[in-house]
Design an enzyme around this catalytic site. Structure first.
Site, short mmCIF file in Angstrom:
data_model
loop_
_atom_site.label_atom_id
_atom_site.label_comp_id
_atom_site.label_asym_id
_atom_site.label_seq_id
_atom_site.Cartn_x
_atom_site.Cartn_y
_atom_site.Cartn_z
CG HIS A 76 -56.57 -17.72 26.88
ND1 HIS A 76 -56.75 -18.92 26.84
CD2 HIS A 76 -57.45 -16.86 25.62
CE1 HIS A 76 -57.15 -19.23 25.44
NE2 HIS A 76 -57.71 -18.54 24.91
CB SER A 125 -65.75 -20.26 22.55
OG SER A 125 -64.73 -21.19 22.61
CE LYS A 167 -61.37 -22.94 24.78
NZ LYS A 167 -62.56 -23.20 24.34
N1 URA Z 1 -60.11 -20.11 20.11
C1 URA Z 1 -60.89 -20.54 21.53
O1 URA Z 1 -61.21 -21.25 22.64
N2 URA Z 1 -62.90 -20.54 21.18
C2 URA Z 1 -62.84 -19.44 20.17
O2 URA Z 1 -64.11 -19.33 20.09
C3 URA Z 1 -61.78 -18.86 19.44
C4 URA Z 1 -60.93 -19.29 19.41
#
Ligand code: URA
Length: 433
Positions: free
Chosen positions: A82, A183, A187
């Site tokens: 990522h 965050s 994911k």
């Molecule tokens: N990218 C994300 O997925 N979340 C964030 O809080 C900042 C960047």
């Protein structure tokens, strides 16, 4: 439990426990907690911060707010990569086939999103016929068969993060390290990877403008990953100028394919080799990072990575004639030039400004509904450290509309910083966490 008490507790600097964090995430996702109370809690978190335990609880709670993908029927250790985002970042397009060519399965869920250019999926759609629509079964079979598949993210992945991120965006609470780390990691964890390699950018084109902050974010994400038993490594790299020379969807695909053909810019190659070697290491494919680098270089030099990319594109409906002849990819009708107003050394190319120039041309989305022009963008002709003569071309602007092209040039004029003296050396990769 009352939301009021959670806000008060955090406002007073106390740590929230797992039950309280779960309560907040679940009830907010269901729409029971209103935005004004969620905003107040986010602002309290912003000022009072969260400790490691709270950050891990928030991550797990957001991960469990929707579907958690099960990739266990894919053979081997699945390593996801990522990037925290940047301008000209086409790393995934090149790195996926390189790592897959080394025998490590790459099962990638990607998004479109808002931004200066499209996301990985938009970029890959520059190749006619290419599609990311497939069932979960096909996705898993594809990875087992050819080691690489890219699918669109399901709507039900981390709904809590979707809601909270939108709220943070309009309440000035985005740039808190715990909130960003939870965050991103929620994911990644919901996407089912066994191990994660993070590409954390630092500089004008990144979330983290400052190197120390970038390292703190990297450490926070690595700690979260390791806390939930997913080996995680973060590489911190420079984003004080765009990555590579190309910015714009089909232009970036072209540059990524050039890398697979053994050409391509040095910085792109360097980040792919670095991230790729850690992916191989976490997948237990190699014993050392050095061995990983050698394997990545061989995958490129032997043509195996390019062949894997062709297999992948063909498998997802794309026409590989466009890979054999890159001139077939979408092309803009006009190429304008932006020339240096004075001689000197290029010190910096403000990446975020170049990104906005690309957005003006139509390469990205302002709103979810905006339509992307895959053919437009910018090709830099000079990068930081280069000497330029007055009148020499600094960048080529690929556009379909003169007015937009000229507006992009006006914007670009504020991105280049040119001085009489040579710039100090700045490493491209700052370190690994
Ligand atoms: N990218 C994300 O997925 N979340 C964030 O809080 C900042 C960047």
């Amino acid at each position: 439990m009352r939301m009021y008490d959670l806000i008060l507790k955090k406002r007073n600097g106390e740590a929230l426990n797992k039950e309280e964090i779960d309560f907040f995430v679940q009830e907010y996702t269901k729409g029971i907690i209103p935005d004004y109370q969620a905003s107040a809690l986010l602002m309290a978190i912003y000022f009072q911060k969260m400790n490691k335990e709270e950050t891990v609880c928030l991550t797990e709670s957001m991960m469990n707010s929707g579907e958690v993908i099960d990739l266990s029927s894919i053979e081997g250790i699945k390593v996801d990569k990522h990037s925290t985002g940047g301008v000209g970042d086409k790393t995934t397009i090149a790195l996926g086939p390189i790592v897959a060519a080394c025998g490590v399965p790459v099962a990638k869920l990607s998004g479109r999103g808002l931004g200066h250019t499209g996301g990985t999926i938009d970029k890959l759609e520059s190749i006619p016929g290419f599609s990311v629509e497939m069932t979960k079964e096909t996705f898993i079979n594809n990875v087992n068969r050819i080691k690489l598949a890219v699918a669109g993210q399901t709507a039900n992945l981390t709904p809590a993060d979707k809601k909270l991120y939108s709220l943070r965006d309009v309440t000035a609470t985005v740039d808190n390290i715990s909130l960003i780390a939870s965050s991103i990691m929620s994911k990644k964890l919901a996407s089912g990877a066994d191990a994660i390699v993070l590409d954390v950018k630092s500089g004008s084109g990144a979330f983290m403008k400052d190197i120390d902050e970038a390292f703190l974010l990297a450490k926070e994400m690595v700690d979260i990953g390791n806390n939930v038993n997913r080996s995680t490594v973060a590489v911190v790299s420079d984003m004080n100028q765009p990555l590579g020379y190309a910015i714009g969807n089909s232009l970036e695909v072209k540059e990524a394919i050039q890398l697979l053909k053994g050409e391509g810019p040095e910085d792109l190659k360097s980040i792919c080799i670095s991230l790729g070697s850690y992916m191989l290491l976490l997948a237990n494919k190699v014993a050392t990072e050095y061995e990983g680098k050698r394997m990545i270089e061989q995958a490129i030099e032997s043509g195996k990575a390019l062949q894997t990319f062709k297999n992948f594109v063909e498998n997802q409906g794309g026409d590989i004639a466009y890979i054999e002849d890159l001139n077939l990819l979408p092309q803009a009708t006009e190429i304008l030039t932006y020339k240096a107003k004075k001689s000197g050394y290029v010190h910096k190319i403000e990446a975020d400004i170049v990104g906005v120039s690309a957005l003006i041309l139509g390469a990205g989305r302002d709103t979810k509904e905006s339509k992307i022009d895959l053919s437009v963008g910018i090709i830099l002709n000079k990068k930081a450290g280069d000497f330029v003569e007055e009148g020499e071309i600094l960048a080529y602007i690929h556009c379909n509309d003169f007015a937009k092209g000229n507006a992009a040039i006006d914007k670009l004029a504020t991105a280049y910083i040119i001085e009489d003296f040579e710039p100090e050396y700045r490493p491209f990769i700052y370190g690994v966490v």
